[in-house]
Design a protein around this motif. Structure first.
Motif, PDB file in Angstrom:
ATOM      1  N   UNK A 107      10.698  -3.545  14.612  1.00  0.00           N
ATOM      2  CA  UNK A 107      11.288  -2.710  13.811  1.00  0.00           C
ATOM      3  C   UNK A 107      11.106  -3.373  12.534  1.00  0.00           C
ATOM      4  N   UNK A 108      10.889  -4.653  12.280  1.00  0.00           N
ATOM      5  CA  UNK A 108      10.646  -5.247  11.107  1.00  0.00           C
ATOM      6  C   UNK A 108       9.145  -4.673  10.533  1.00  0.00           C
ATOM      7  N   UNK A 109       8.225  -4.831  11.320  1.00  0.00           N
ATOM      8  CA  UNK A 109       6.854  -4.302  11.470  1.00  0.00           C
ATOM      9  C   UNK A 109       6.820  -2.777  10.737  1.00  0.00           C
ATOM     10  N   UNK A 110       7.685  -1.979  11.186  1.00  0.00           N
ATOM     11  CA  UNK A 110       7.655  -0.595  10.972  1.00  0.00           C
ATOM     12  C   UNK A 110       8.466  -0.376   9.773  1.00  0.00           C
ATOM     13  N   UNK A 111       9.362  -1.225   9.243  1.00  0.00           N
ATOM     14  CA  UNK A 111       9.956  -1.188   8.017  1.00  0.00           C
ATOM     15  C   UNK A 111       8.914  -1.645   7.009  1.00  0.00           C
ATOM     16  N   UNK A 112       8.197  -2.469   7.341  1.00  0.00           N
ATOM     17  CA  UNK A 112       7.125  -3.178   6.210  1.00  0.00           C
ATOM     18  C   UNK A 112       6.196  -1.863   5.903  1.00  0.00           C
ATOM     19  N   UNK A 113       5.679  -1.140   6.923  1.00  0.00           N
ATOM     20  CA  UNK A 113       4.578  -0.266   7.002  1.00  0.00           C
ATOM     21  C   UNK A 113       5.241   0.912   6.408  1.00  0.00           C
ATOM     22  N   UNK A 114       6.629   1.168   6.387  1.00  0.00           N
ATOM     23  CA  UNK A 114       7.259   2.454   5.845  1.00  0.00           C
ATOM     24  C   UNK A 114       7.431   2.205   4.341  1.00  0.00           C
ATOM     25  N   UNK A 115       7.471   0.954   3.975  1.00  0.00           N
ATOM     26  CA  UNK A 115       7.504   0.760   2.474  1.00  0.00           C
ATOM     27  C   UNK A 115       6.374   0.612   1.662  1.00  0.00           C
ATOM     28  N   UNK A 116       5.493  -0.256   2.242  1.00  0.00           N
ATOM     29  CA  UNK A 116       4.157  -0.160   1.758  1.00  0.00           C
ATOM     30  C   UNK A 116       3.098   0.241   2.569  1.00  0.00           C
ATOM     31  N   UNK A 117       2.072   0.850   1.826  1.00  0.00           N
ATOM     32  CA  UNK A 117       0.855   1.437   2.516  1.00  0.00           C
ATOM     33  C   UNK A 117       0.163   0.454   3.233  1.00  0.00           C
ATOM     34  N   UNK A 118      -0.715   1.110   4.024  1.00  0.00           N
ATOM     35  CA  UNK A 118      -1.610   0.244   5.097  1.00  0.00           C
ATOM     36  C   UNK A 118      -2.550  -0.443   4.269  1.00  0.00           C
ATOM     37  N   UNK A 119      -3.074   0.233   3.215  1.00  0.00           N
ATOM     38  CA  UNK A 119      -4.198  -0.360   2.210  1.00  0.00           C
ATOM     39  C   UNK A 119      -3.450  -1.581   1.520  1.00  0.00           C
ATOM     40  N   UNK A 120      -2.200  -1.422   0.903  1.00  0.00           N
ATOM     41  CA  UNK A 120      -1.508  -2.521   0.317  1.00  0.00           C
ATOM     42  C   UNK A 120      -1.343  -3.687   0.950  1.00  0.00           C
ATOM     43  N   UNK A 121      -0.750  -3.439   2.184  1.00  0.00           N
ATOM     44  CA  UNK A 121      -0.474  -4.769   3.265  1.00  0.00           C
ATOM     45  C   UNK A 121      -1.881  -5.481   3.605  1.00  0.00           C
ATOM     46  N   UNK A 122      -2.985  -4.861   3.815  1.00  0.00           N
ATOM     47  CA  UNK A 122      -4.005  -5.357   4.224  1.00  0.00           C
ATOM     48  C   UNK A 122      -4.820  -6.009   2.987  1.00  0.00           C
ATOM     49  N   UNK A 123      -4.675  -5.550   1.505  1.00  0.00           N
ATOM     50  CA  UNK A 123      -5.085  -6.121   0.656  1.00  0.00           C
ATOM     51  C   UNK A 123      -4.411  -7.370   0.401  1.00  0.00           C
ATOM     52  N   UNK A 124      -2.939  -7.398   0.387  1.00  0.00           N
ATOM     53  CA  UNK A 124      -2.247  -8.569   0.062  1.00  0.00           C
ATOM     54  C   UNK A 124      -2.605  -9.675   1.117  1.00  0.00           C
ATOM     55  N   UNK A 125      -2.670  -9.123   2.321  1.00  0.00           N
ATOM     56  CA  UNK A 125      -2.955 -10.272   3.422  1.00  0.00           C
ATOM     57  C   UNK A 125      -4.518 -10.960   3.208  1.00  0.00           C
TER      58      UNK A 125
END
Length: 194
Positions: free
Chosen positions: A81-99
């Motif tokens: 559920x937390x992972x889904x919330x993260x993906x709902x707010x930030x785009x896939x591209x944003x998450x990957x770039x930040x990581x």
């Protein structure tokens, strides 16, 4: 295990959709249920989370989104559920770039997760990105740098009366060429005014 569903959207809610597959309705939690209107055809790459008291199905529009979701839930303390919330707010591209750029601060600003969890995600996943997920172009890095001021922009939009979620959604929809806090705020206000 259910790995992919294709069917008609029978119901849409804030956090999930019901996909009718051959007369059986599957409740699928998805990061963007609003993009699947009732009556439309939906295709979901899925993850089945098995718990003592429930079987929850999480669905994504692409195999890459599913891979990222599965990667995020490998982080200790981050559940589906937390992972889904993260993906709902930030785009896939944003998450990957930040990581990949090891920028936990940016991840906290955009996704709304706490500093400790963001640092944990970056630390545990920076070396685990698959070549498919890690193919970050210079344009993507440029978008990341352009959007680093989103935390300030979110706070400014909140001061103008918008909710954090509305502000994030508006900023998320902006083109990466919009740079600078004030320019991003103006563009987000135009988007919110539609």
């Amino acid at each position: 295990m259910i790995s992919r569903l294709t069917g008609s959207i029978a119901h849409q809610d804030l956090r999930y959709v019901v996909v009718d597959v051959g007369g059986v309705g599957y409740k699928v939690y998805t990061p963007s249920p609003e993009s699947h209107p009732v009556g439309s055809q939906g295709i979901f790459w899925t993850y089945l989370a098995v718990r003592d008291d429930a079987l929850d199905l999480y669905g994504f529009s692409s195999k890459e989104c599913l891979e990222l979701f599965e990667l995020i839930i490998t982080v200790s303390g981050i559940g589906p559920k937390t992972a889904l919330n993260i993906m709902a707010i930030a785009s896939q591209e944003t998450i990957i770039t930040a990581i990949s750029m090891q920028d936990s601060t940016y991840l906290t600003k955009v996704s709304g997760i706490g500093k400790k969890n963001a640092e944990k995600i970056v630390l545990e996943l920076k070396d685990k990105l698959t070549p498919t997920l890690a193919s970050i172009t210079e344009e993507t890095k440029g978008k990341h740098k352009a959007a680093q001021n989103d935390g300030d922009a979110v706070e400014a939009l909140k001061a103008l009366g918008y909710s954090r979620e509305e502000a994030r959604e508006a900023l998320k929809s902006l083109d990466g060429t919009v740079v600078g806090t004030s320019a991003r705020i103006k563009a987000a206000l135009k988007h919110l005014g539609k």
